[in-house]
Design a protein around this motif. Structure first.
Motif, PDB file in Angstrom:
ATOM      1  N   ALA A  37     -86.904 -44.767   4.720  1.00 20.92           N
ATOM      2  CA  ALA A  37     -86.663 -43.760   3.528  1.00 20.92           C
ATOM      3  C   ALA A  37     -86.629 -44.339   2.258  1.00 20.92           C
ATOM      4  O   ALA A  37     -87.418 -44.111   1.417  1.00 20.92           O
ATOM      5  N   PHE A  38     -85.742 -45.280   2.085  1.00 18.96           N
ATOM      6  CA  PHE A  38     -85.731 -46.206   0.914  1.00 18.96           C
ATOM      7  C   PHE A  38     -87.026 -47.061   0.741  1.00 18.96           C
ATOM      8  O   PHE A  38     -87.218 -46.842  -0.689  1.00 18.96           O
ATOM      9  N   PHE A  39     -87.675 -47.431   1.615  1.00 16.87           N
ATOM     10  CA  PHE A  39     -88.998 -48.068   1.270  1.00 16.87           C
ATOM     11  C   PHE A  39     -89.822 -46.951   0.603  1.00 16.87           C
ATOM     12  O   PHE A  39     -90.712 -47.570  -0.365  1.00 16.87           O
ATOM     13  N   MET A  72     -85.132 -51.014 -10.328  1.00 15.91           N
ATOM     14  CA  MET A  72     -84.689 -50.300  -8.922  1.00 15.91           C
ATOM     15  C   MET A  72     -85.692 -50.521  -7.755  1.00 15.91           C
ATOM     16  O   MET A  72     -85.387 -50.462  -6.776  1.00 15.91           O
ATOM     17  N   HIS A  73     -87.133 -50.763  -8.210  1.00 18.12           N
ATOM     18  CA  HIS A  73     -88.038 -51.087  -7.363  1.00 18.12           C
ATOM     19  C   HIS A  73     -87.475 -52.467  -6.423  1.00 18.12           C
ATOM     20  O   HIS A  73     -87.476 -52.397  -5.120  1.00 18.12           O
ATOM     21  N   GLY A  74     -87.281 -53.318  -7.335  1.00 17.65           N
ATOM     22  CA  GLY A  74     -86.881 -54.667  -6.801  1.00 17.65           C
ATOM     23  C   GLY A  74     -85.661 -54.585  -5.886  1.00 17.65           C
ATOM     24  O   GLY A  74     -85.309 -55.257  -4.712  1.00 17.65           O
ATOM     25  N   SER A  75     -84.581 -53.923  -6.583  1.00 19.27           N
ATOM     26  CA  SER A  75     -83.575 -53.759  -5.930  1.00 19.27           C
ATOM     27  C   SER A  75     -83.476 -53.069  -4.563  1.00 19.27           C
ATOM     28  O   SER A  75     -82.568 -53.444  -3.493  1.00 19.27           O
ATOM     29  N   ILE A  76     -84.202 -52.054  -4.300  1.00 14.79           N
ATOM     30  CA  ILE A  76     -84.444 -51.149  -3.110  1.00 14.79           C
ATOM     31  C   ILE A  76     -85.003 -52.188  -2.127  1.00 14.79           C
ATOM     32  O   ILE A  76     -84.563 -52.203  -1.017  1.00 14.79           O
ATOM     33  N   THR A 122     -75.524 -44.489  -3.914  1.00 13.48           N
ATOM     34  CA  THR A 122     -74.762 -44.836  -5.113  1.00 13.48           C
ATOM     35  C   THR A 122     -75.816 -45.469  -5.915  1.00 13.48           C
ATOM     36  O   THR A 122     -75.997 -45.061  -7.325  1.00 13.48           O
ATOM     37  N   MET A 123     -76.767 -46.472  -5.373  1.00 12.12           N
ATOM     38  CA  MET A 123     -77.751 -46.851  -6.408  1.00 12.12           C
ATOM     39  C   MET A 123     -78.523 -46.044  -7.019  1.00 12.12           C
ATOM     40  O   MET A 123     -79.151 -46.004  -8.202  1.00 12.12           O
ATOM     41  N   LEU A 124     -79.290 -45.091  -6.073  1.00  8.51           N
ATOM     42  CA  LEU A 124     -80.256 -44.246  -6.516  1.00  8.51           C
ATOM     43  C   LEU A 124     -79.540 -42.956  -7.512  1.00  8.51           C
ATOM     44  O   LEU A 124     -80.326 -42.319  -8.364  1.00  8.51           O
TER      45      LEU A 124
END
Length: 311
Positions: A37-39, A72-76, A122-124
């Motif tokens: 899902a995060f992907f 956020m793309h890189g972090s996820i 939390t990140m999102l």
């Protein structure tokens, strides 16, 4: 009698549900579904980034939103997809391959998943704050990530997510190491372990080397931003001078072993799949094991590699 029997059956069913919530297969599937899902979120961000870059002068995203999505793309992908998906595979298959009924610490295993899930959420959440998500790049370099240059709450949420997912990774790694070392079937020696289990064991050792460093670095940066600790602040405060370069050293102490952490589990998957479908045993089993174990030694040189990457 019937009432007593019904109450006993309900109690037994409740115990079964309690046990199943800690079952390694269910937790492994939960890891993989959540990571996927995060992907999908990271993929959507990537499509927006590529659309913005498709033509010169495109104004699909403002400069601030572009930085948000790039960060956020890189972090996820780094913290919420590649590693956790591999841990999902490890949760599901390692106990089966070593002949254990479950992971060594089932409740700790469940807690690790919840730390990961809440860390990702939390990140999102940064996207719905007034100033947007973290926008200082997935490496979080100081002083760009300081409260002076990135004052939004999105940066603080990003750091909290790094700490939570880092803690999740450490707990899962402890569980996998304990399961492989202490819960193997009586007749299974170390050099009879499947290659995937070897790779997950080495990956977990590297996690125990690397993740405490980035987690501690995140805690210190959060203290800088919220409590004025001045650990990474180059200006003088009461005769004490911080160092922005310290973050780079700590981050790349984590970052270089992370390369192996992300790739070794999938090497193990390939090494399991190919012999099955080719109907041939793995050639050079001992060589593959020693090559995988050498990655641990490489991970221990993280301090010198960190110094190189920080230049």
């Amino acid at each position: 009698m019937w009432i007593a029997a019904g109450a006993g059956a309900r109690a037994e069913a409740g115990r079964d549900r309690s046990v199943s919530r800690h079952d390694h297969k269910r937790i492994g599937i939960a890891y993989m579904v959540t990571a996927y899902a995060f992907f999908l979120v990271a993929g959507a961000l990537a499509m927006l980034i590529r659309t913005e870059l498709a033509e010169p002068g495109s104004e699909l995203l403002s400069q601030g939103r572009y930085n948000d999505m790039f960060t956020m793309h890189g972090s996820i992908m780094l913290f919420l997809f590649l590693g956790p998906f591999a841990f999902g595979l490890g949760n599901y298959f390692v106990p089966l391959q070593v002949g254990a009924r479950d992971m060594a610490f089932p409740r700790l295993n469940a807690l690790s998943y919840w730390f990961y899930l809440f860390g990702g959420i939390t990140m999102l959440i940064g996207f719905v704050t007034a100033d947007g998500a973290a926008d200082f790049g997935w490496t979080g370099y100081t002083p760009l990530s300081s409260i002076t240059r990135s004052p939004g709450i999105g940066g603080d949420l990003w750091l909290m997510a790094i700490v939570l997912t880092g803690l999740s990774g450490v707990l899962t790694a402890v569980n996998i190491v304990a399961t492989v070392v202490a819960m193997r079937a009586p007749s299974m020696r170390m050099f009879r372990l499947p290659i995937f289990t070897w790779n997950m064991l080495v990956t977990s050792i590297l996690v125990l080397i690397a993740f405490p460093t980035v987690t501690s670095a995140g805690v210190m940066l959060f203290a800088d931003r919220q409590f004025g600790a001045h650990i990474y602040d180059p200006s003088t405060h009461e005769g004490v001078v911080g160092s922005p370069i310290l973050w780079q050293h700590l981050f790349w102490f984590f970052g270089h072993p992370e390369v192996y952490i992300l790739v070794l589990p999938y090497f193990g998957v390939i090494t399991e799949v190919l012999p099955v479908f080719s109907r041939r045993p793995v050639f050079g089993y001992a060589g593959l094991v020693f090559a995988t174990r050498s990655a641990t030694a490489e991970g221990r040189t993280g301090a010198s590699i960190a110094r190189h990457n920080a230049r």
